[in-house]
Design an enzyme around this catalytic site. Structure first.
Site, PDB file in Angstrom:
ATOM      1  N   PHE A 174       2.562 -10.196  -4.050  1.00 17.15           N
ATOM      2  CA  PHE A 174       1.183 -10.145  -4.352  1.00 17.15           C
ATOM      3  C   PHE A 174       0.698  -8.808  -4.736  1.00 17.15           C
ATOM      4  O   PHE A 174      -0.350  -8.705  -5.572  1.00 17.15           O
ATOM      5  CB  PHE A 174       0.520 -10.358  -2.926  1.00 17.15           C
ATOM      6  CG  PHE A 174       0.470 -11.761  -2.431  1.00 17.15           C
ATOM      7  CD1 PHE A 174       0.265 -12.886  -3.348  1.00 17.15           C
ATOM      8  CD2 PHE A 174       1.125 -11.923  -1.027  1.00 17.15           C
ATOM      9  CE1 PHE A 174       0.486 -14.122  -2.758  1.00 17.15           C
ATOM     10  CE2 PHE A 174       1.297 -13.361  -0.700  1.00 17.15           C
ATOM     11  CZ  PHE A 174       1.012 -14.288  -1.389  1.00 17.15           C
ATOM     12  N   ASN A 202       8.794   8.284  -1.588  1.00 16.16           N
ATOM     13  CA  ASN A 202       8.800   6.725  -1.487  1.00 16.16           C
ATOM     14  C   ASN A 202       9.446   6.140  -2.909  1.00 16.16           C
ATOM     15  O   ASN A 202       9.090   5.784  -3.870  1.00 16.16           O
ATOM     16  CB  ASN A 202       7.153   6.293  -1.748  1.00 16.16           C
ATOM     17  CG  ASN A 202       7.097   4.727  -1.138  1.00 16.16           C
ATOM     18  OD1 ASN A 202       8.090   4.133  -1.212  1.00 16.16           O
ATOM     19  ND2 ASN A 202       6.067   4.481  -1.166  1.00 16.16           N
ATOM     20  N   TYR A 209       8.053   0.884  -9.886  1.00 18.61           N
ATOM     21  CA  TYR A 209       7.017   1.500 -10.831  1.00 18.61           C
ATOM     22  C   TYR A 209       7.923   1.585 -12.201  1.00 18.61           C
ATOM     23  O   TYR A 209       7.533   1.342 -13.363  1.00 18.61           O
ATOM     24  CB  TYR A 209       6.212   2.278 -10.503  1.00 18.61           C
ATOM     25  CG  TYR A 209       5.213   2.257  -9.360  1.00 18.61           C
ATOM     26  CD1 TYR A 209       4.763   1.058  -9.202  1.00 18.61           C
ATOM     27  CD2 TYR A 209       5.017   3.293  -8.303  1.00 18.61           C
ATOM     28  CE1 TYR A 209       3.932   0.947  -8.070  1.00 18.61           C
ATOM     29  CE2 TYR A 209       4.331   3.244  -7.441  1.00 18.61           C
ATOM     30  CZ  TYR A 209       3.553   1.969  -6.959  1.00 18.61           C
ATOM     31  OH  TYR A 209       2.756   1.650  -6.376  1.00 18.61           O
TER      32      TYR A 209
END
Lengths: 237, 237
Positions: A174, A202, A209
């Site tokens: 999502f 992170n 990404y």
């Protein structure tokens, strides 16, 4: 905090019910995910989502937004010209014709079917029941973005300030869906970039990404002038 | 690049001419610095300033802005609601009443006298002569900023995308003047933050920003999706 929370990894490959052999147990639980523009009636839910984000980031001491402050600062410009919010809704049923959420000619809601291995047990489904929709429609997350500008390109882009998916809806694709909706909007508007920030420790989010094609700018640091220092500097110190 | 260039350190303490003892050589050369809103007629100068910034940052290979692309994407909203540019002008004479640059009720130009030890020799004073002003008024720099949003504060702030002062005008306090004008505007509008970015190796700029009260956020990294990767992701990859 002023930053996009890490989105979940992509959802597993959907298993369409029609491919399940007769007589066996169905493998998929379809969820109808919808992305639509937020509207003023969503503010109480948006406020709760931002608070959950502050809890998740252990930054509730920095959280001072109220429903009133959100209402008076959001929705002051047409969508995409300034601060813009996409709401993510989920439902176990297809969406019926929905005048309330379909009436903005600038953005038609986008629906996608996600087939899950297990049904989602949402302990807050009553709290996050979507205003003006059937009782089955629940708000699962949001993304807040606004135009930024590249002088080198001589054109605008979008900056994603916050991306948040409620806990029980994470790791199902999502977050990617929300970020992708912003990228799609940027492409449609001829914009040059989509940018956001990530915490340097992170590593899962950074990997995600980079796999989607984003560059992580390692050398730049954000500078922030706020509170008393802003008041003093702005008043000529 | 999409970032504020480091501003010069503050100007030396002004030496008012009246305090110079009789018979000695005057120590100060007054410069009248003015900050005003940019307007469409400034675009050719803005384009040249951005190009100089790209040269300074050795990033001309990333520079693709044209006067046409700037004209079609800037000045599309009222000042402060979207992309906004303050122009820094300098003149050796006080400013005469200037209808062209005083006609925006949202921002009255601000003039400050800076007393310099030496006169400035501007080799580009003809190129950067300000449109519609007397021949003595020269454009020395600019700052481009736009609203951003903090969901934790529940209110907007300003993001400073670019801050640039031409070479011969650096180290005289003009960069600080431009940044201060943005901070002052943020305070007047009740905004919560002013943010920008800095290169992590630019220790002089970081020191300057910390001294003015800004926090450098060490853990956050900018993520950028652009070019073919943006097209692919926005088109559903």
């Amino acid at each position: 905090m002023a930053a996009a929370a890490p989105p979940p990894p992509p959802a597993p490959v959907p298993t369409p019910p029609s491919t399940v052999p007769e007589g066996s147990t169905p493998l998929g639980f379809p969820v109808f995910a919808r992305i639509r523009l937020a509207q003023p009636t969503d503010v109480p839910h948006i406020h709760k989502l931002i608070h959950q984000m502050a809890v998740f980031e252990r930054l509730t001491h920095l959280f001072s937004a109220t429903e009133a402050s959100l209402s008076s600062t959001l929705f002051t410009s047409p969508p995409f010209q300034s601060f813009t919010i996409f709401i993510l809704e989920v439902s176990s049923q297809p969406y019926v014709e929905d005048i309330l959420h379909n009436n903005n000619p600038l953005y038609q809601p986008k629906v996608q079917v996600v087939n899950l291995d297990l049904p989602i047990d949402d302990p807050e489904r009553v709290t996050f029941r979507s205003t003006g929709s059937s009782s089955d429609v629940v708000i699962a997350g949001f993304v807040l973005f606004f135009p930024n500008y590249s002088t080198f390109l001589g054109k605008p882009g979008f900056y994603v300030e916050d991306l948040f998916v409620r806990e029980c809806y994470r790791r199902k694709g999502f977050g990617r869906m929300l970020l992708s909706a912003v990228a799609k909007q940027a492409v449609e508007m001829g914009y040059g970039r989509v940018e956001w920030v990530v915490l340097d420790w992170n590593v899962n989010a950074i990997k995600f990404y980079e796999e989607m094609g984003a560059k992580i700018l390692q050398e730049w640091r954000i500078c922030r002038l706020t509170g008393d220092a802003l008041q003093a500097y702005g008043n000529g110190h």
